[in-house]
Scaffold this motif. Structure first.
Motif, PDB file in Angstrom:
ATOM      1  N   GLU A  62     -28.183 -32.086  15.924  1.00 21.43           N
ATOM      2  CA  GLU A  62     -28.507 -33.430  15.461  1.00 21.43           C
ATOM      3  C   GLU A  62     -27.261 -34.097  14.861  1.00 21.43           C
ATOM      4  OE1 GLU A  62     -31.672 -34.984  15.707  1.00 21.43           O
ATOM      5  OE2 GLU A  62     -31.857 -33.270  17.074  1.00 21.43           O
ATOM      6  N   ASP A  63     -27.069 -35.364  15.197  1.00 18.88           N
ATOM      7  CA  ASP A  63     -25.870 -36.094  14.763  1.00 18.88           C
ATOM      8  C   ASP A  63     -25.749 -36.219  13.252  1.00 18.88           C
ATOM      9  OD1 ASP A  63     -25.151 -36.443  17.394  1.00 18.88           O
ATOM     10  OD2 ASP A  63     -26.075 -38.431  17.568  1.00 18.88           O
ATOM     11  N   ASP A  64     -26.919 -36.311  12.576  1.00 16.43           N
ATOM     12  CA  ASP A  64     -26.862 -36.553  11.130  1.00 16.43           C
ATOM     13  C   ASP A  64     -27.252 -35.332  10.293  1.00 16.43           C
ATOM     14  OD1 ASP A  64     -29.499 -36.581  11.863  1.00 16.43           O
ATOM     15  OD2 ASP A  64     -30.057 -38.282  10.601  1.00 16.43           O
ATOM     16  N   LEU A  65     -27.330 -34.156  10.938  1.00 12.95           N
ATOM     17  CA  LEU A  65     -27.640 -32.917  10.220  1.00 12.95           C
ATOM     18  C   LEU A  65     -26.505 -31.918  10.380  1.00 12.95           C
ATOM     19  CD1 LEU A  65     -31.388 -32.239  11.235  1.00 12.95           C
ATOM     20  CD2 LEU A  65     -30.532 -33.503   9.252  1.00 12.95           C
ATOM     21  N   THR A  66     -26.214 -31.189   9.307  1.00 13.95           N
ATOM     22  CA  THR A  66     -25.244 -30.108   9.392  1.00 13.95           C
ATOM     23  C   THR A  66     -25.744 -28.925   8.565  1.00 13.95           C
ATOM     24  OG1 THR A  66     -22.945 -29.440   9.020  1.00 13.95           O
ATOM     25  CG2 THR A  66     -23.874 -30.981   7.435  1.00 13.95           C
ATOM     26  N   VAL A  67     -25.682 -27.728   9.124  1.00 14.14           N
ATOM     27  CA  VAL A  67     -26.132 -26.522   8.430  1.00 14.14           C
ATOM     28  C   VAL A  67     -24.954 -25.968   7.628  1.00 14.14           C
ATOM     29  CG1 VAL A  67     -27.036 -24.180   8.696  1.00 14.14           C
ATOM     30  CG2 VAL A  67     -27.857 -26.020  10.194  1.00 14.14           C
ATOM     31  N   CYS A  68     -25.079 -25.977   6.309  1.00 11.64           N
ATOM     32  CA  CYS A  68     -23.968 -25.553   5.452  1.00 11.64           C
ATOM     33  C   CYS A  68     -24.008 -24.064   5.121  1.00 11.64           C
ATOM     34  CB  CYS A  68     -23.926 -26.385   4.179  1.00 11.64           C
ATOM     35  SG  CYS A  68     -25.323 -26.124   3.062  1.00 11.64           S
ATOM     36  N   GLY A  69     -25.088 -23.384   5.550  1.00 13.44           N
ATOM     37  CA  GLY A  69     -25.172 -21.946   5.304  1.00 13.44           C
ATOM     38  C   GLY A  69     -26.514 -21.380   5.709  1.00 13.44           C
ATOM     39  N   THR A  70     -26.548 -20.068   5.939  1.00 13.45           N
ATOM     40  CA  THR A  70     -27.796 -19.384   6.285  1.00 13.45           C
ATOM     41  C   THR A  70     -27.847 -18.042   5.564  1.00 13.45           C
ATOM     42  OG1 THR A  70     -26.907 -18.203   8.219  1.00 13.45           O
ATOM     43  CG2 THR A  70     -27.791 -20.418   8.607  1.00 13.45           C
ATOM     44  N   ALA A  71     -29.061 -17.524   5.402  1.00  9.48           N
ATOM     45  CA  ALA A  71     -29.235 -16.206   4.782  1.00  9.48           C
ATOM     46  C   ALA A  71     -30.489 -15.558   5.348  1.00  9.48           C
ATOM     47  CB  ALA A  71     -29.330 -16.324   3.272  1.00  9.48           C
ATOM     48  N   THR A  72     -30.544 -14.228   5.279  1.00  7.99           N
ATOM     49  CA  THR A  72     -31.727 -13.492   5.727  1.00  7.99           C
ATOM     50  C   THR A  72     -32.444 -12.828   4.552  1.00  7.99           C
ATOM     51  OG1 THR A  72     -30.324 -11.581   6.234  1.00  7.99           O
ATOM     52  CG2 THR A  72     -30.863 -13.061   8.067  1.00  7.99           C
ATOM     53  N   ASP A  73     -31.988 -13.093   3.335  1.00  6.12           N
ATOM     54  CA  ASP A  73     -32.693 -12.599   2.150  1.00  6.12           C
ATOM     55  C   ASP A  73     -32.616 -13.638   1.048  1.00  6.12           C
ATOM     56  OD1 ASP A  73     -30.661 -11.704  -0.166  1.00  6.12           O
ATOM     57  OD2 ASP A  73     -29.736 -11.263   1.768  1.00  6.12           O
ATOM     58  N   GLY A  74     -33.594 -13.605   0.157  1.00  9.31           N
ATOM     59  CA  GLY A  74     -33.707 -14.630  -0.869  1.00  9.31           C
ATOM     60  C   GLY A  74     -32.604 -14.611  -1.909  1.00  9.31           C
ATOM     61  N   GLN A  75     -32.111 -13.426  -2.253  1.00 10.77           N
ATOM     62  CA  GLN A  75     -31.074 -13.324  -3.281  1.00 10.77           C
ATOM     63  C   GLN A  75     -29.783 -14.002  -2.816  1.00 10.77           C
ATOM     64  OE1 GLN A  75     -31.616 -11.684  -6.481  1.00 10.77           O
ATOM     65  NE2 GLN A  75     -29.870 -13.043  -6.806  1.00 10.77           N
TER      66      GLN A  75
ATOM     67  N   ILE B 227     -41.050 -17.652   3.585  1.00 11.08           N
ATOM     68  CA  ILE B 227     -41.682 -17.040   2.413  1.00 11.08           C
ATOM     69  C   ILE B 227     -41.359 -15.559   2.317  1.00 11.08           C
ATOM     70  CG2 ILE B 227     -43.887 -16.339   1.379  1.00 11.08           C
ATOM     71  CD1 ILE B 227     -45.025 -18.995   2.016  1.00 11.08           C
ATOM     72  N   GLU B 228     -41.666 -14.803   3.366  1.00 19.00           N
ATOM     73  CA  GLU B 228     -41.509 -13.346   3.325  1.00 19.00           C
ATOM     74  C   GLU B 228     -40.070 -12.950   3.606  1.00 19.00           C
ATOM     75  OE1 GLU B 228     -43.689 -11.232   2.384  1.00 19.00           O
ATOM     76  OE2 GLU B 228     -45.499 -12.444   2.317  1.00 19.00           O
ATOM     77  N   MET B 229     -39.289 -12.795   2.534  1.00 17.76           N
ATOM     78  CA  MET B 229     -37.902 -12.352   2.649  1.00 17.76           C
ATOM     79  C   MET B 229     -37.642 -11.227   1.657  1.00 17.76           C
ATOM     80  SD  MET B 229     -35.557 -15.778   3.153  1.00 17.76           S
ATOM     81  CE  MET B 229     -36.028 -16.537   1.583  1.00 17.76           C
ATOM     82  N   PRO B 230     -36.652 -10.356   1.958  1.00 14.50           N
ATOM     83  CA  PRO B 230     -36.306  -9.282   1.024  1.00 14.50           C
ATOM     84  C   PRO B 230     -35.712  -9.830  -0.270  1.00 14.50           C
ATOM     85  CG  PRO B 230     -35.375  -8.884   3.225  1.00 14.50           C
ATOM     86  CD  PRO B 230     -35.875 -10.295   3.207  1.00 14.50           C
TER      87      PRO B 230
ATOM     88  N   LEU C  49     -35.785 -11.638  -2.844  1.00 10.91           N
ATOM     89  CA  LEU C  49     -36.503 -12.774  -3.406  1.00 10.91           C
ATOM     90  C   LEU C  49     -37.248 -13.454  -2.263  1.00 10.91           C
ATOM     91  CD1 LEU C  49     -33.841 -14.507  -5.730  1.00 10.91           C
ATOM     92  CD2 LEU C  49     -35.819 -13.159  -6.479  1.00 10.91           C
ATOM     93  N   THR C  50     -38.506 -13.817  -2.485  1.00 11.14           N
ATOM     94  CA  THR C  50     -39.240 -14.550  -1.459  1.00 11.14           C
ATOM     95  C   THR C  50     -38.803 -16.015  -1.476  1.00 11.14           C
ATOM     96  OG1 THR C  50     -41.071 -15.271  -2.876  1.00 11.14           O
ATOM     97  CG2 THR C  50     -41.238 -13.065  -1.875  1.00 11.14           C
ATOM     98  N   GLY C  51     -39.198 -16.737  -0.446  1.00 11.04           N
ATOM     99  CA  GLY C  51     -38.897 -18.161  -0.410  1.00 11.04           C
ATOM    100  C   GLY C  51     -39.507 -18.903  -1.587  1.00 11.04           C
ATOM    101  N   LEU C  52     -40.692 -18.469  -2.013  1.00 13.73           N
ATOM    102  CA  LEU C  52     -41.343 -19.104  -3.159  1.00 13.73           C
ATOM    103  C   LEU C  52     -40.599 -18.792  -4.455  1.00 13.73           C
ATOM    104  CD1 LEU C  52     -45.071 -18.506  -2.166  1.00 13.73           C
ATOM    105  CD2 LEU C  52     -43.820 -20.672  -2.124  1.00 13.73           C
ATOM    106  N   ASP C  53     -40.057 -17.569  -4.564  1.00 16.62           N
ATOM    107  CA  ASP C  53     -39.233 -17.218  -5.728  1.00 16.62           C
ATOM    108  C   ASP C  53     -38.030 -18.158  -5.815  1.00 16.62           C
ATOM    109  OD1 ASP C  53     -40.862 -15.062  -6.398  1.00 16.62           O
ATOM    110  OD2 ASP C  53     -39.661 -13.624  -5.246  1.00 16.62           O
ATOM    111  N   VAL C  54     -37.378 -18.357  -4.663  1.00 19.86           N
ATOM    112  CA  VAL C  54     -36.192 -19.224  -4.616  1.00 19.86           C
ATOM    113  C   VAL C  54     -36.569 -20.665  -4.956  1.00 19.86           C
ATOM    114  CG1 VAL C  54     -34.326 -20.120  -3.167  1.00 19.86           C
ATOM    115  CG2 VAL C  54     -35.032 -17.730  -2.927  1.00 19.86           C
ATOM    116  N   ALA C  55     -37.697 -21.121  -4.405  1.00 18.67           N
ATOM    117  CA  ALA C  55     -38.155 -22.493  -4.688  1.00 18.67           C
ATOM    118  C   ALA C  55     -38.390 -22.689  -6.183  1.00 18.67           C
ATOM    119  CB  ALA C  55     -39.431 -22.778  -3.899  1.00 18.67           C
TER     120      ALA C  55
END
Length: 202
Positions: free
Chosen positions: A24-37, A55-58, A60-66
């Motif tokens: 997408e022209d106006d989106l850029t991904v600044c980082g990715t992770a496979t675990d909440g921590q 939600i289900e991540m090692p 920390l869950t997605g809800l923990d991060v939120a």
């Protein structure tokens, strides 16, 4: 340009989503992770505009991060992506003031549109999740029965539960029998699973 951070524990899906968003022209991904921590640590550095969280991540869950994002009052929008239409998860998401709560199996176009929509202040909840919340089953357990089941779910033996709640061993056994009957469960593990599924146990 909208900066997006993506946290998803399935590496294949993580890579695929990042690739789609970067097109997408106006989106850029600044980082990715496979675990909440890792996600939580990098979000504070990356300072994205929008965070996509599974939600289900090692660790920390997605809800923990939120919830951490909310507590830190970071100026960003949170979109939860999940395969789980569970009322307890949805309630936590609402409590964390997430901007969107979407099912993973939706089309990528809908996700891209959701990112743009939350950036202009909209809140989006997948209809299936709202239906799931309104159809939530009433908890049949009394406060005392729930306390017993919570202690058992924490790994305590019947004797330890009795000591913790100031009950006799026989009373605990009676409570367990009643709990199994009310939940139509064959054993304690099944009772815990049923209660967690409906959001009656934290």
């Amino acid at each position: 340009m909208i900066k997006v951070y993506l946290a998803e524990d399935q590496q294949l899906l993580n890579t695929a989503l990042a690739g789609i968003l970067d097109l997408e022209d106006d989106l850029t991904v600044c980082g990715t992770a496979t675990d909440g921590q890792t996600a939580w640590a990098e979000i504070q550095v990356c300072q994205p505009d929008v965070v996509l969280l599974d939600i289900e991540m090692p660790q920390l869950t997605g809800l923990d991060v939120a919830e951490k994002i909310q507590a830190a009052q970071l100026p960003l929008k949170v979109i939860i992506l999940t395969t789980f239409a569970q009322p307890a998860y949805f309630k936590r998401a609402i409590g964390a003031e997430v901007a969107a709560y979407l099912l993973k199996d939706g089309p990528s176009d809908a996700l891209i549109q959701a990112i743009h929509n939350v950036m202009i202040g909209q809140t989006i909840y997948a209809p299936e999740l709202v239906v799931g919340l309104t159809q939530q089953v009433q908890n049949p357990l009394s406060e005392r029965e729930l306390a017993v089941l919570t202690a058992i779910a924490a790994g305590l033996s019947s004797k330890a539960v009795a000591q913790k709640l100031f009950l006799s061993d026989g009373t605990v056994r009676n409570y367990v029998s009643t709990i199994l009957s009310k939940l139509d469960a064959t054993n304690r593990i099944e009772a815990i699973q049923i209660a967690r599924h409906h959001g009656w146990l934290n």
